[in-house]
Write a protein that holds these residues in place. Structure first.
Motif, PDB file in Angstrom:
ATOM      1  N   LYS A   1      17.568  66.515  27.228  1.00 38.28           N
ATOM      2  CA  LYS A   1      17.090  65.148  27.499  1.00 38.28           C
ATOM      3  C   LYS A   1      18.214  64.130  27.626  1.00 38.28           C
ATOM      4  O   LYS A   1      18.148  63.228  28.448  1.00 38.28           O
ATOM      5  CB  LYS A   1      16.160  64.694  26.354  1.00 38.28           C
ATOM      6  CG  LYS A   1      14.726  65.119  26.526  1.00 38.28           C
ATOM      7  CD  LYS A   1      13.895  64.594  25.346  1.00 38.28           C
ATOM      8  CE  LYS A   1      12.702  65.510  25.119  1.00 38.28           C
ATOM      9  NZ  LYS A   1      12.013  65.212  23.842  1.00 38.28           N
ATOM     10  N   VAL A   2      19.215  64.237  26.759  1.00 41.22           N
ATOM     11  CA  VAL A   2      20.282  63.234  26.741  1.00 41.22           C
ATOM     12  C   VAL A   2      21.553  63.710  27.430  1.00 41.22           C
ATOM     13  O   VAL A   2      22.582  63.036  27.394  1.00 41.22           O
ATOM     14  CB  VAL A   2      20.624  62.837  25.286  1.00 41.22           C
ATOM     15  CG1 VAL A   2      19.393  62.237  24.606  1.00 41.22           C
ATOM     16  CG2 VAL A   2      21.147  64.035  24.496  1.00 41.22           C
ATOM     17  N   SER A   3      21.472  64.879  28.046  1.00 39.37           N
ATOM     18  CA  SER A   3      22.694  65.507  28.568  1.00 39.37           C
ATOM     19  C   SER A   3      23.150  64.912  29.899  1.00 39.37           C
ATOM     20  O   SER A   3      24.278  65.128  30.326  1.00 39.37           O
ATOM     21  CB  SER A   3      22.457  67.010  28.758  1.00 39.37           C
ATOM     22  OG  SER A   3      21.548  67.200  29.839  1.00 39.37           O
ATOM     23  N   GLY A   4      22.229  64.205  30.576  1.00 38.33           N
ATOM     24  CA  GLY A   4      22.563  63.726  31.910  1.00 38.33           C
ATOM     25  C   GLY A   4      22.257  64.768  32.973  1.00 38.33           C
ATOM     26  O   GLY A   4      22.494  64.544  34.152  1.00 38.33           O
TER      27      GLY A   4
ATOM     28  N   PRO B   1      29.507  60.370  20.038  1.00 39.17           N
ATOM     29  CA  PRO B   1      28.524  60.691  21.075  1.00 39.17           C
ATOM     30  C   PRO B   1      28.875  60.033  22.417  1.00 39.17           C
ATOM     31  O   PRO B   1      29.510  58.971  22.464  1.00 39.17           O
ATOM     32  CB  PRO B   1      27.216  60.114  20.509  1.00 39.17           C
ATOM     33  CG  PRO B   1      27.412  60.175  19.015  1.00 39.17           C
ATOM     34  CD  PRO B   1      28.868  59.878  18.813  1.00 39.17           C
ATOM     35  N   THR B   2      28.445  60.684  23.504  1.00 44.92           N
ATOM     36  CA  THR B   2      28.783  60.267  24.862  1.00 44.92           C
ATOM     37  C   THR B   2      28.494  58.791  25.120  1.00 44.92           C
ATOM     38  O   THR B   2      29.302  58.079  25.743  1.00 44.92           O
ATOM     39  CB  THR B   2      27.993  61.133  25.866  1.00 44.92           C
ATOM     40  OG1 THR B   2      28.473  62.466  25.764  1.00 44.92           O
ATOM     41  CG2 THR B   2      28.172  60.652  27.291  1.00 44.92           C
ATOM     42  N   ASN B   3      27.377  58.296  24.609  1.00 42.73           N
ATOM     43  CA  ASN B   3      26.992  56.927  24.952  1.00 42.73           C
ATOM     44  C   ASN B   3      27.888  55.874  24.301  1.00 42.73           C
ATOM     45  O   ASN B   3      27.737  54.683  24.565  1.00 42.73           O
ATOM     46  CB  ASN B   3      25.510  56.672  24.628  1.00 42.73           C
ATOM     47  CG  ASN B   3      25.219  56.884  23.155  1.00 42.73           C
ATOM     48  OD1 ASN B   3      26.126  57.145  22.350  1.00 42.73           O
ATOM     49  ND2 ASN B   3      23.957  56.756  22.788  1.00 42.73           N
ATOM     50  N   THR B   4      28.818  56.284  23.468  1.00 40.18           N
ATOM     51  CA  THR B   4      29.759  55.330  22.860  1.00 40.18           C
ATOM     52  C   THR B   4      31.136  55.378  23.531  1.00 40.18           C
ATOM     53  O   THR B   4      31.989  54.533  23.244  1.00 40.18           O
ATOM     54  CB  THR B   4      29.973  55.650  21.366  1.00 40.18           C
ATOM     55  OG1 THR B   4      30.638  56.925  21.268  1.00 40.18           O
ATOM     56  CG2 THR B   4      28.648  55.746  20.609  1.00 40.18           C
ATOM     57  N   HIS B   5      31.355  56.381  24.394  1.00 38.44           N
ATOM     58  CA  HIS B   5      32.702  56.594  24.949  1.00 38.44           C
ATOM     59  C   HIS B   5      33.265  55.375  25.675  1.00 38.44           C
ATOM     60  O   HIS B   5      34.381  54.922  25.391  1.00 38.44           O
ATOM     61  CB  HIS B   5      32.699  57.802  25.894  1.00 38.44           C
ATOM     62  CG  HIS B   5      32.584  59.122  25.192  1.00 38.44           C
ATOM     63  ND1 HIS B   5      32.657  60.327  25.850  1.00 38.44           N
ATOM     64  CD2 HIS B   5      32.422  59.428  23.885  1.00 38.44           C
ATOM     65  CE1 HIS B   5      32.512  61.321  24.984  1.00 38.44           C
ATOM     66  NE2 HIS B   5      32.359  60.798  23.781  1.00 38.44           N
TER      67      HIS B   5
END
Lengths: 331, 331, 331, 331
Positions: A162-165, A71-75
């Motif tokens: 919601k989480v897409s930015g 997921p993006t938030n771990t990149h």
């Protein structure tokens, strides 16, 4: 020498990359990690590789490179961690939704000297590549105006939004990168218009579903981007470049190219309805380019810096749309 | 249950089929045979299978089916041999250049009850499949006229022409099968015109390089075929079906679909220049259909009989062109 | 009853309108006026009508309507004069380069109740008309995004640029009207980017030769316009409308639609290279619509007010480009 | 010097020619004759010319040329009569349905030295002209194969079929002329297949409604013609020429060229549904070419001989279809 890779994230896009690695003789997938064992096992059994934890992969001296599909938030965290571990890194876009975090991550990358490639897959689409070749060959002269049309078949669910930015960081980011790929000059100003025409729920979440943008470069080159979260006719992906001597364009792609003629007219089928079928060839070519750069010791492209710039452009677009003004890009 | 296959013939087309088998999870390539050990070894190491002799493969109880890609003059013998050995058979077209030999072979097949599929790969092209689906769906009403344009990028060398059986048995044979695939009725008459316009050497060998044909069915449906051994613009492969309610057509395919506009006009790239890149998807779908029929116990299609009929049509065409008359097909 | 018309201005566009009138049985050209007697005589002899002065035409009770094709700086005066004289008026765009002058002219028109039609010829192009019919028929659902590409084959001479009012008032004005024709809602904001990429002399005159614009309406509908003073491939005139249920587009037009295939690819000829050949049918249909409105007593469309709004949009665009900001349109 | 013309026959096609003459400044229509006074009067009042009898026109020394648009069975007589009267002649195809009668007529023409042009309008279609120009320019090298697709929107009524001379003399005759226009060599053999697939009544009248033909020239060039009396999608008129260096084709024409994209695909409107709207430009250019040849004193083309040859080809086709054999053309 075979490049030994580990896959972090065994979801939809992870599977695509695993398949691409399997088909490249110069590379071997040796491990896969995922929070969900079933997902990791599925890829492991298909690819004939091991399931490992991220810690194990980090510690494994026999792994040359990682492919990050988590997921993006771990990149950003993973990039930093594996850069320090001395691995080459392919990471799905974006580095992070926050440009400051992305900038910090890039700083770490620079200090470690790690090789990082960002997954802007569209650069590897054979049709877009052919457009770029024509530009490089001088066929259309000096590039003046770029037009990018990019529309999704349908809007994603509210949970994703919601989480897409937001549309600019999630969807337009590909077009920012494509514009840079084609313009041949850095973008200086961005003006963006966002509307809610497709789904009021998207508006309630503070996002837009329809957007038009103009980008300009120092010498006055212009790029126009048109985005919508809905296109009944399929996944609309067109580029067009107008130059001093001519123009070059890439048409939309459809699964089959037949035409039916009846009393109602001549009908061709709708376009691809999914980014993965539309960009199948691009995904394979992308991983192949990553492996190529590792083999030859060249700098991978698009780079982490390309990822940061696309993100800064998305931020500028959001500011432009919110404040209704032309925004100068800060890099 | 996994279908276990052996490959006979490790040449160009053998490699294509080996790759298709590797990508189908329901099948496994267990052995490959070829007169040239290097060729067999190359496929064996890529596919992770054994190199064996044809005798060994024939005797091996663990092999369910063979894929015959050896030279044309061995096809009928191998089909008979493996039919008697109780294997399912996929064989590249044609069964034989001699229709009597092919008929005898088919008789053996019938006696053994062996499953035989003939390699008319074009039936599996996704675009041609989509054309057929429209016909089956009734979109264009009753089929009336079929038009097939089939031109090679360039003429083969004289050595190949000599053993090819001539343009009708070597090249038009695909179009005969395609006409049958689309007409929905058996062909009754053939008239063919052959000329030597491309290369006088082809004429010296008693063959033609340019041909036009009209086929008719019992109810008066008509098919027109246009063949040439040369097309500067690439591998020209188009079909069009006109019916009582409309028409459906499949366009030519090109590697990339861009368009360049300059003062000289709007230019799209030439077509594919090679049958293997043009029909990549068709070759994979063909092997998949063979495996499918084995798995499900259904009759493979196109069948050996389809191969025999196409050959009889080629013979009729040759007679027509040589004697300059309309020929009734003898089946 | 035949509508009796007089033509003011016997130049290039005057000739086109004279021909259109000659072909419409419901109308008759009875007089032509021009500062250059030769020009007036040429049309008079072709059309079989009289050469008169503007004063004579104004005084002639037997003339129902005038067609104004004189230089731009005479339009507002002539409209006012003939409105007061009780004639119906067709006037080439624009009313004036100055929006205040145009507004004053419109006020006079309103007071006299004169019928005035503005010459936005593109609305009458059969292809664009067909696009509009699809919108009206609901085929594409609710209009969301309009894309207009409008590029001239080559830049006009400096002398023309000087008196043209600039790219937005001279060239984009057609696209503003087209955007309004297609959007179905009034435009509220304009943002425009102008560059000098084609010819530095255009920049020295304070004008732009390349422009991109975004227009928005109250409900958030968006229109994007792309303009260039140069297109090597011809007169580039495309429109595309994206809606909630689909999209409709009108392709470029070329004098002949053949395709040549060679080893270098598949080439179609360049586009029309002149607005008069591109819009031949539109010019005829435009005059026909004017005569129609006079015959039926309906309000002519596009109206003088449409002319004023397009001009106001051009002013807003110029302000936006000069001051680098999003501009709210003042009507 | 203005060419003074008389029109014989004031029907549908007569009106088209009258309009073309009116638009050509080098010519003047001075008289029109028709068995139906209303028809003649309608054209006379529109064109501002006199109504006269055929006898009067024949005797009038001030008439330079006649345009014959009367029923087919009067063509040969009128050609002979006006050839003897010293007039230049434009005559709609065919000269006669009977090749012997046509040949006799041609003999008279030769003896008088009269200028006769046959109305094969398609040669003057701007798209087909452009195809021919590419051939003449050598772009596609030596012509090898011509493909002509020619299908009517719908079958004519039985009354028309009865007097039409059959599909080959009525419909294919245009394609024979087009094949000759493009092949660059005389046709030596014809093979034709005729079926009744559209309407059994056509079969009851001894005619066909669907036909496929192969024509060959001395050097082996081949032309294929595909005809049907029905095409739900409009008036299908395509030509394609394949040569040693490439190919050139002319696409179908439609009234408007828009495209609508919805969930069901991308749809362009049907083709023109009437030969007169499809070939509007061709009819005008045809008359212009006739006037041109009179003005310049050159031989008009296509000639009466071209008309005879097309007829002979139709006869050969009919014989081929009836007797089911390849027929050598007798000229």
């Amino acid at each position: 020498m075979v490049t030994r890779l580990a896959l972090l994230g065994a979801g939809r896009i992870g599977k695509v990359h695993a398949k691409a690695i399997a088909e490249d003789k110069r590379a071997k997938l040796v491990a896969v990690a995922d929070a969900f064992p079933e997902a990791a096992n599925a890829i492991a059994s298909a690819a004939g590789c091991a399931v490992r934890t991220i810690d194990e992969i980090e510690a494994d001296k026999d792994i040359d490179a990682v492919v990050i599909c988590t997921p993006t938030n771990t990149h950003a965290d993973l990039i930093e961690r594996f850069a320090k571990a001395g691995k080459a890194i392919f990471c799905e876009k974006p580095i992070d939704l926050d440009v400051a975090r992305a900038r910090a991550c890039l700083e770490t990358v620079r200090q470690t000297g790690a090789k990082v490639m960002l997954g802007f897959n569209r650069r590897f689409d054979p049709h877009f590549q052919a457009v770029r070749r024509e530009i490089d060959a001088g066929t259309i002269g000096k590039v003046e105006m770029v037009t990018i049309t990019s529309r999704d078949p349908g809007a994603p669910p509210a949970e994703y939004i919601k989480v897409s930015g937001g549309i600019f960081r999630d969807m337009t980011i590909h077009d920012f990168d494509m514009a840079r790929f084609l313009l041949g000059e850095e973008i200086e100003t961005v003006v963006a218009t966002g509307s809610v025409l497709v789904d009021p729920k998207i508006g309630e979440l503070g996002d837009y579903d329809s957007a038009s943008l103009i980008l300009t470069t120092k010498s006055g080159r212009q790029a126009v981007i048109s985005n919508s979260r809905r296109a009944s006719y399929g996944y609309d992906q067109r580029i067009e470049v107008h130059g001093s001597l001519g123009a070059v364009s890439a048409e939309n792609q459809r699964p089959v190219s037949i035409e039916v003629a009846t009393k109602d007219g001549y009908t061709r089928p709708p376009l691809h309805d999914f980014f993965m079928t539309r960009y199948t060839a691009a995904y394979a070519a992308e991983i192949s380019a990553f492996i190529d750069s590792l083999e030859k010791g060249t700098a991978p492209s698009p780079s982490a810096e390309d990822g940061l710039i696309a993100l800064a452009l998305a931020d500028a677009a959001l500011k432009s749309a919110k404040e209704n003004k032309v925004v100068r890009v800060e890099l």
